[in-house]
Design an enzyme around this catalytic site. Sequence first.
Site, PDB file in Angstrom:
ATOM      1  N   HIS A  72     -79.886   8.899  31.355  1.00 36.59           N
ATOM      2  CA  HIS A  72     -78.687   8.057  31.393  1.00 36.59           C
ATOM      3  C   HIS A  72     -77.421   8.870  31.676  1.00 36.59           C
ATOM      4  CE1 HIS A  72     -81.660   6.329  28.527  1.00 36.59           C
ATOM      5  NE2 HIS A  72     -81.391   5.212  29.199  1.00 36.59           N
TER       6      HIS A  72
ATOM      7  N   HIS B 266     -73.418   6.101  21.757  1.00 41.98           N
ATOM      8  CA  HIS B 266     -74.256   7.157  22.364  1.00 41.98           C
ATOM      9  C   HIS B 266     -74.321   7.037  23.888  1.00 41.98           C
ATOM     10  CE1 HIS B 266     -78.614   5.296  22.637  1.00 41.98           C
ATOM     11  NE2 HIS B 266     -77.700   4.422  22.986  1.00 41.98           N
TER      12      HIS B 266
ATOM     13  N   ASP C  71     -74.378   8.263  30.185  1.00 45.50           N
ATOM     14  CA  ASP C  71     -73.555   8.415  28.972  1.00 45.50           C
ATOM     15  C   ASP C  71     -72.066   8.489  29.306  1.00 45.50           C
ATOM     16  OD1 ASP C  71     -75.991   8.363  27.755  1.00 45.50           O
ATOM     17  OD2 ASP C  71     -75.948  10.406  26.997  1.00 45.50           O
TER      18      ASP C  71
ATOM     19  N   GLU D 141     -81.730  12.658  20.169  1.00 45.42           N
ATOM     20  CA  GLU D 141     -82.470  11.399  20.297  1.00 45.42           C
ATOM     21  C   GLU D 141     -83.951  11.518  19.936  1.00 45.42           C
ATOM     22  OE1 GLU D 141     -81.035   8.480  20.759  1.00 45.42           O
ATOM     23  OE2 GLU D 141     -79.077   8.931  21.667  1.00 45.42           O
TER      24      GLU D 141
ATOM     25  N   ASP E  21     -84.898  11.636  26.104  1.00 45.15           N
ATOM     26  CA  ASP E  21     -85.261  10.559  27.034  1.00 45.15           C
ATOM     27  C   ASP E  21     -85.121  10.972  28.503  1.00 45.15           C
ATOM     28  OD1 ASP E  21     -82.629   9.991  28.002  1.00 45.15           O
ATOM     29  OD2 ASP E  21     -82.277   8.538  26.416  1.00 45.15           O
TER      30      ASP E  21
ATOM     31  N   ASP F 173     -80.781  14.140  31.009  1.00 43.13           N
ATOM     32  CA  ASP F 173     -80.748  12.781  30.457  1.00 43.13           C
ATOM     33  C   ASP F 173     -81.188  11.776  31.520  1.00 43.13           C
ATOM     34  OD1 ASP F 173     -80.007  10.430  29.012  1.00 43.13           O
ATOM     35  OD2 ASP F 173     -78.279  11.457  28.150  1.00 43.13           O
TER      36      ASP F 173
ATOM     37  N   ASP G  30     -81.277  15.538  26.193  1.00 41.83           N
ATOM     38  CA  ASP G  30     -81.685  14.246  25.630  1.00 41.83           C
ATOM     39  C   ASP G  30     -83.190  14.106  25.859  1.00 41.83           C
ATOM     40  OD1 ASP G  30     -82.173  11.509  25.110  1.00 41.83           O
ATOM     41  OD2 ASP G  30     -80.109  10.992  25.644  1.00 41.83           O
TER      42      ASP G  30
ATOM     43  N   HIS H 245     -77.124  10.787  20.766  1.00 39.94           N
ATOM     44  CA  HIS H 245     -76.381  11.599  21.731  1.00 39.94           C
ATOM     45  C   HIS H 245     -74.863  11.520  21.581  1.00 39.94           C
ATOM     46  CE1 HIS H 245     -77.321  13.554  25.917  1.00 39.94           C
ATOM     47  NE2 HIS H 245     -76.648  14.348  25.116  1.00 39.94           N
TER      48      HIS H 245
HETATM   49 MN   LIG Z   1     -78.131  10.534  26.391  1.00 37.82          MN
END
Ligand SMILES: [Mn+2]
Length: 302
Positions: A122, A137, A124, A269, A226, A120, A224, A97
Amino acid sequence: MNIAYISVPYRYGQGKPGTEQGPAAVEQAGLLETLAANGQEAVRYGEAAVLSEDAVREEDPQLKRLEGVVHTTNDLHLLVREALTEQRFPLLVGGDHSMAIGTIAGMRQVVPRLGVIWFDAHGDLNTPETSPSGNIHGMPLAVALGEGHQRLTEIGGDGVKLQPEHLVFIGLRDVDAGEQELIDRLGIRVYDMEAIRTRGMDAIMKEAVAYLKETTDAFYLSFDMDGLDPSLVEGTGTRVADGIMLDDAKTVLRHCAEQDEFIAAEFVEVNPLLEEGNGTAILANDLIGNLLQYMRTHRLVK
Ligand SMILES: [Mn+2]
């Protein structure tokens, strides 16, 4: 709609080998055929340059593999800028990412008020000071907001590339303390899993898109893998429980595709080395197919 598929075969924003094979895995899953099936040329527009492993030193534990990230994101920003200038829709496949540092820098040169939908688990939003891992990332949005190492914030020109009010998070559920502080201080809009459960993705995306369209010239989707539920994505490096399911992910894609202001997307990712088979890349290809189909439908209906 004229798609410019750009591959970013690299992994230097994180430590697990495999994301450099993401684009090849998605191509193996049928990406070029997916482009052709949606009226596009079955070709790759460009590929971001990637340094060899030998050339990437790991001297700073809070900015791991910095040279590798700078090299690729700088090259990517030129590719994205060129594609947009040619009135094409950049469709990027990664790669970890951190590549979004380049995507945003390139877009920003063409779109003064850029909006971002960040799908996402997360945030980031880490900086070298707050990062628990030193992996870049986890930093691309902080960089875009002008926070972080100068070698990264200066890609595509000095300064802030993204205003905090032009950013929307979808599916956020694993946020570090420093990231939460930034979200609160800057008033960044977050739709977490609780919001998705209680309000439904359709209502959330309607609101998110309207919010961005009010103050930006155009927006892009950074997807992303994830962000999805871990049951769907074995082949991604930092899975987080209780994620977004397939129907809701498609709802995100549909709402983006229906907007004329939606001008680019990236899927990041994908790590085929973390699973038997190629399931996550196949899913990424399927989602890209959904996205292109929605965009086609929108164009035909208008
Ligand atoms: Mn990410």
